[in-house]
Design a protein around this motif. Structure first.
Motif, PDB file in Angstrom:
ATOM      1  N   MET A   1       0.843  -1.168   0.000  1.00 59.97           N
ATOM      2  CA  MET A   1       0.000   0.000   0.000  1.00 59.97           C
ATOM      3  C   MET A   1       0.892   1.236   0.000  1.00 59.97           C
ATOM      4  SD  MET A   1      -3.049   0.913   2.521  1.00 59.97           S
ATOM      5  CE  MET A   1      -2.851   2.008   3.824  1.00 59.97           C
ATOM      6  N   ALA A   2       0.640   2.133  -0.895  1.00 61.09           N
ATOM      7  CA  ALA A   2       1.426   3.363  -0.992  1.00 61.09           C
ATOM      8  C   ALA A   2       1.003   4.325   0.109  1.00 61.09           C
ATOM      9  CB  ALA A   2       1.220   3.999  -2.359  1.00 61.09           C
ATOM     10  N   ALA A   3       1.988   4.957   0.728  1.00 58.87           N
ATOM     11  CA  ALA A   3       1.689   5.933   1.764  1.00 58.87           C
ATOM     12  C   ALA A   3       1.205   7.218   1.119  1.00 58.87           C
ATOM     13  CB  ALA A   3       2.922   6.193   2.614  1.00 58.87           C
ATOM     14  N   LEU A   4       0.063   7.695   1.568  1.00 65.55           N
ATOM     15  CA  LEU A   4      -0.460   8.955   1.065  1.00 65.55           C
ATOM     16  C   LEU A   4       0.243  10.121   1.738  1.00 65.55           C
ATOM     17  CD1 LEU A   4      -4.258   8.067   1.015  1.00 65.55           C
ATOM     18  CD2 LEU A   4      -2.640   8.039  -0.886  1.00 65.55           C
ATOM     19  N   ARG A   5       0.675   9.906   2.953  1.00 63.29           N
ATOM     20  CA  ARG A   5       1.362  10.958   3.705  1.00 63.29           C
ATOM     21  C   ARG A   5       2.279  10.258   4.692  1.00 63.29           C
ATOM     22  NH1 ARG A   5      -0.666  16.190   4.232  1.00 63.29           N
ATOM     23  NH2 ARG A   5       1.167  17.282   4.884  1.00 63.29           N
ATOM     24  N   GLU A   6       3.471  10.770   4.825  1.00 63.59           N
ATOM     25  CA  GLU A   6       4.416  10.201   5.779  1.00 63.59           C
ATOM     26  C   GLU A   6       4.883  11.307   6.715  1.00 63.59           C
ATOM     27  OE1 GLU A   6       8.887   8.494   5.579  1.00 63.59           O
ATOM     28  OE2 GLU A   6       7.439   7.517   4.250  1.00 63.59           O
ATOM     29  N   GLU A   7       4.761  11.069   8.001  1.00 64.58           N
ATOM     30  CA  GLU A   7       5.193  12.017   9.025  1.00 64.58           C
ATOM     31  C   GLU A   7       6.053  11.260  10.023  1.00 64.58           C
ATOM     32  OE1 GLU A   7       4.560  15.311   9.173  1.00 64.58           O
ATOM     33  OE2 GLU A   7       3.277  15.308   7.392  1.00 64.58           O
ATOM     34  N   GLU A   8       6.951  11.960  10.664  1.00 69.51           N
ATOM     35  CA  GLU A   8       7.869  11.342  11.609  1.00 69.51           C
ATOM     36  C   GLU A   8       7.700  11.965  12.987  1.00 69.51           C
ATOM     37  OE1 GLU A   8      12.571  11.484  11.811  1.00 69.51           O
ATOM     38  OE2 GLU A   8      11.847  10.455  10.005  1.00 69.51           O
ATOM     39  N   SER A   9       7.887  11.154  14.031  1.00 65.49           N
ATOM     40  CA  SER A   9       7.769  11.630  15.398  1.00 65.49           C
ATOM     41  C   SER A   9       8.774  10.860  16.254  1.00 65.49           C
ATOM     42  CB  SER A   9       6.342  11.388  15.898  1.00 65.49           C
ATOM     43  OG  SER A   9       6.182  11.882  17.200  1.00 65.49           O
ATOM     44  N   THR A  10       9.287  11.516  17.282  1.00 68.27           N
ATOM     45  CA  THR A  10      10.272  10.904  18.177  1.00 68.27           C
ATOM     46  C   THR A  10       9.587  10.413  19.448  1.00 68.27           C
ATOM     47  OG1 THR A  10      11.960  12.404  17.343  1.00 68.27           O
ATOM     48  CG2 THR A  10      12.406  11.342  19.456  1.00 68.27           C
ATOM     49  N   ILE A  11      10.020   9.264  19.934  1.00 66.51           N
ATOM     50  CA  ILE A  11       9.491   8.704  21.175  1.00 66.51           C
ATOM     51  C   ILE A  11      10.388   9.160  22.324  1.00 66.51           C
ATOM     52  CG2 ILE A  11       8.962   6.588  22.441  1.00 66.51           C
ATOM     53  CD1 ILE A  11       8.546   5.248  19.680  1.00 66.51           C
TER      54      ILE A  11
END
Length: 110
Positions: free
Chosen positions: A1-11
């Protein structure tokens, strides 16, 4: 499945993270909103907005009645348990050993 939006976050060290604004907007959630994480057998994680439960009109009317009654009769709407009932409860539950911090086994429906 292609990602429509990719965002990153730190734990963080406490296991917390900030849900990026674009993701919150896509989910339609804001401060106080609830999300759920779904993990499939391939270890893929999906995030969804928690579906809000529909209210029960009978329960809503009953709660409204209680609130109105408590406002009208503040001295008589809420009373202490009679001592005989407190004693009976203590007699029935006095020997139970309950760890309030223990994990709950099985499904719980509230």
């Amino acid at each position: 499945m292609a990602a429509l939006r990719e965002e990153e976050s730190t734990i963080t060290a406490k296991g917390q993270t900030t849900i990026p604004k674009a993701v919150r907007q896509a989910l339609g959630v804001d401060y106080g909103g609830r999300i759920t994480f779904l993990v499939d057998d391939q270890h893929r994680v999906y995030v969804e907005k928690v579906a809000e439960e529909g209210s029960d009109p009978v329960v809503d009317r009953f709660l409204a009645f209680l609130a109105q009654d408590m406002a009208k009769n503040p001295g008589t709407s809420i009373l202490a348990l009679p001592s005989t009932l407190r004693d009976r409860i203590a007699a029935l539950t006095g020997t139970l050993d309950v760890d309030l911090d223990a994990e709950i086994d099985g499904d719980v429906a509230l």
